[in-house]
Design an enzyme around this catalytic site. Structure first.
Site, PDB file in Angstrom:
ATOM      1  CB  CYS A 120     -41.786  -6.195 -35.863  1.00 14.63           C
ATOM      2  SG  CYS A 120     -40.387  -5.889 -34.959  1.00 14.63           S
ATOM      3  CB  CYS A 122     -38.355  -2.093 -35.791  1.00 17.09           C
ATOM      4  SG  CYS A 122     -38.682  -3.196 -37.249  1.00 17.09           S
ATOM      5  CB  CYS A 130     -37.924  -5.008 -32.462  1.00 20.03           C
ATOM      6  SG  CYS A 130     -36.945  -4.915 -33.959  1.00 20.03           S
ATOM      7  CE  LYS A 195     -35.727 -10.194 -37.915  1.00 19.20           C
ATOM      8  NZ  LYS A 195     -36.747  -9.130 -37.815  1.00 19.20           N
ATOM      9  NE  ARG A 205     -32.358  -3.322 -39.704  1.00 21.01           N
ATOM     10  CZ  ARG A 205     -31.404  -3.835 -38.835  1.00 21.01           C
ATOM     11  NH1 ARG A 205     -30.305  -3.257 -38.770  1.00 21.01           N
ATOM     12  NH2 ARG A 205     -31.814  -5.131 -38.241  1.00 21.01           N
ATOM     13  NE  ARG A 217     -33.678  -4.314 -35.990  1.00 19.95           N
ATOM     14  CZ  ARG A 217     -34.253  -3.010 -35.813  1.00 19.95           C
ATOM     15  NH1 ARG A 217     -34.303  -2.509 -34.704  1.00 19.95           N
ATOM     16  NH2 ARG A 217     -34.743  -2.444 -36.882  1.00 19.95           N
ATOM     17  CE  LYS A 248     -36.062 -11.150 -41.602  1.00 15.31           C
ATOM     18  NZ  LYS A 248     -36.537 -10.161 -41.001  1.00 15.31           N
ATOM     19  CB  SER A 274     -34.167  -6.252 -48.065  1.00 16.56           C
ATOM     20  OG  SER A 274     -33.487  -6.004 -46.756  1.00 16.56           O
ATOM     21  CE1 TYR A 313     -39.078  -7.487 -49.670  1.00 15.95           C
ATOM     22  CE2 TYR A 313     -37.211  -8.664 -49.250  1.00 15.95           C
ATOM     23  CZ  TYR A 313     -38.369  -7.995 -48.859  1.00 15.95           C
ATOM     24  OH  TYR A 313     -38.354  -7.406 -47.353  1.00 15.95           O
TER      25      TYR A 313
HETATM   26  C1  PBG Z   1     -39.005  -6.196 -38.424  1.00 21.97           C
HETATM   27  C2  PBG Z   1     -38.454  -7.000 -39.647  1.00 21.97           C
HETATM   28  C3  PBG Z   1     -37.310  -6.771 -40.225  1.00 21.97           C
HETATM   29  C4  PBG Z   1     -37.130  -7.706 -41.593  1.00 21.97           C
HETATM   30  C5  PBG Z   1     -38.470  -8.467 -41.686  1.00 21.97           C
HETATM   31  N1  PBG Z   1     -39.291  -7.850 -40.399  1.00 21.97           N
HETATM   32  C6  PBG Z   1     -35.955  -5.916 -39.993  1.00 21.97           C
HETATM   33  C7  PBG Z   1     -35.258  -5.921 -39.114  1.00 21.97           C
HETATM   34  O1  PBG Z   1     -35.363  -6.975 -38.273  1.00 21.97           O
HETATM   35  O2  PBG Z   1     -34.366  -5.185 -38.970  1.00 21.97           O
HETATM   36  C8  PBG Z   1     -36.198  -7.658 -42.775  1.00 21.97           C
HETATM   37  C9  PBG Z   1     -36.654  -8.259 -43.898  1.00 21.97           C
HETATM   38  C10 PBG Z   1     -35.667  -7.954 -45.200  1.00 21.97           C
HETATM   39  O3  PBG Z   1     -34.572  -7.685 -44.807  1.00 21.97           O
HETATM   40  O4  PBG Z   1     -36.243  -7.940 -46.181  1.00 21.97           O
HETATM   41  N2  PBG Z   1     -38.347  -6.506 -37.371  1.00 21.97           N
END
Ligand code: PBG
Length: 328
Positions: A120, A122, A130, A195, A205, A217, A248, A274, A313
């Site tokens: 990605c 971003c 992204c 996603k 982030r 996004r 996700k 996260s 995690y």
């Molecule tokens: C990159 C990406 C993100 C996550 C995984 N790959 C962030 C987003 O899309 O803003 C999130 C992972 C997480 O929150 O643990 N695009």
């Protein structure tokens, strides 16, 4: 007095019988541990909103990866924090980018560990989106060119699996074709297929320094209200060559995991993201929940919904608990 003929409690009356009729197992084999790598030496910078998670320089990352391997976790997922950001996220696809360096070092030390890289832009773009921004929105096809370069550079460094998380249309097909053309037909694609545009990515982030500097996004990540659309996204990614598909986040989308599992016979991953981690950690730190029990229950729920791979995690802790023989 009529007593029940069927007494479901008989099947719960001892640990032995409970073990025997247990429908869902959680194993270390199911886990992928996400890691953040940054430039420098001796760096282990804590991520405030994610206790236990750090930004590591490569030397420290190798110590962490050794601990992961010792606990028999089969795979890691790498995110990179570049030295500098620009409009086109050039460090994402540079041969000497931070992820490319880290992959080379990890594969040298642990050839058998499955190294997955997030694809990605971003983390690498100055605007935090992204992809390439044109007239205020992310340009799909131009972005794909850069994602392909990123995937090729990760594969050249030795990545086993590339995981596009950008949600551009057609990126899986483009990455598959480019990998194959360069002799990387054994590199797997784990596609972030469904996603969602989720508020649960907030702490990530902070960890990756990747919040969008303007807008949101919503024009590329999915609307949390949609489940049927997830099936279309998964179908497209499979048609384009994905080996593993992903939903996700995980916890607010267990129904989507189940729907996808029922319709597609492909390995299915779920990303316990996260914000899901931070909530558990915060409540546990306050003494409001039993962290170990809650985590094992949540991950068992993700597996019961239909995922066979969990990116989390919590992986290191879970591996430890399972090794100690905690009953799930
Ligand atoms: C990159 C990406 C993100 C996550 C995984 N790959 C962030 C987003 O899309 O803003 C999130 C992972 C997480 O929150 O643990 N695009």
């Amino acid at each position: 007095m009529a007593f029940p003929l069927q007494r479901p409690r008989r099947l719960r009356s001892s640990e032995a019988i409970r073990r025997m009729v247990r429908e869902t197992g959680l194993a270390v084999d199911d886990l992928i541990y996400p890691l953040f790598v940054t430039h420098g030496e001796g760096v282990a910078r804590p991520v405030e909103a994610m206790p236990g998670v750090y930004n590591y320089s490569i030397d420290r990352l190798l110590d962490e990866v050794a601990a992961v391997a010792r606990r028999q976790i089969p795979g890691i997922l790498l995110f990179g924090l570049p030295a500098g950001k620009d409009e086109l996220g050039t460090e994402a696809y540079s041969t000497d980018g931070i992820v490319q360096q880290a992959v080379r070092a990890i594969k040298k030390a642990h050839p058998g560990l499955l190294v997955v890289t997030d694809i990605c832009l971003c983390e690498y773009t100055s605007h935090g989106h992204c992809g390439v921004v044109r007239n205020g929105s992310v340009a799909n096809d131009e972005t794909i060119e850069l994602l392909v370069q990123t995937a090729l550079s990760h594969a050249a460094a030795g990545a086993d699996v590339v995981a596009p998380s950008d949600m551009m249309d057609g990126r899986v097909g483009a990455i598959r074709a480019a990998l194959d053309a360069k002799g990387n037909d054994q590199v797997l694609i784990m596609a972030y297929s469904a996603k969602y545009a989720s508020a649960f990515y907030g702490p990530f982030r902070e960890a990756a320094g990747s919040a969008p500097q303007f807008g949101d996004r919503l024009s590329y990540q999915m609307d949390p209200a949609n489940a049927r659309e997830a099936l279309r996204e998964v179908q497209l990614d499979i048609e384009e060559g994905a080996d593993i598909i992903m939903v996700k986040p995980a916890l607010a989308y267990l129904d989507v995991i189940r729907l996808v599992k029922e319709q597609f016979h492909f390995p299915l991953a779920a990303y316990n993201v996260s914000g899901e981690y931070s909530m558990v950690k915060a409540a546990a730190q306050k003494g409001w929940i039993d962290e170990k029990k809650v985590v094992l229950e949540l991950l068992t729920g993700i597996k019961r919904a239909g995922a066979e791979i969990i990116l989390t995690y919590h992986a290191k802790d879970v591996a430890q608990w399972l090794q100690e023989g905690v009953k799930t």
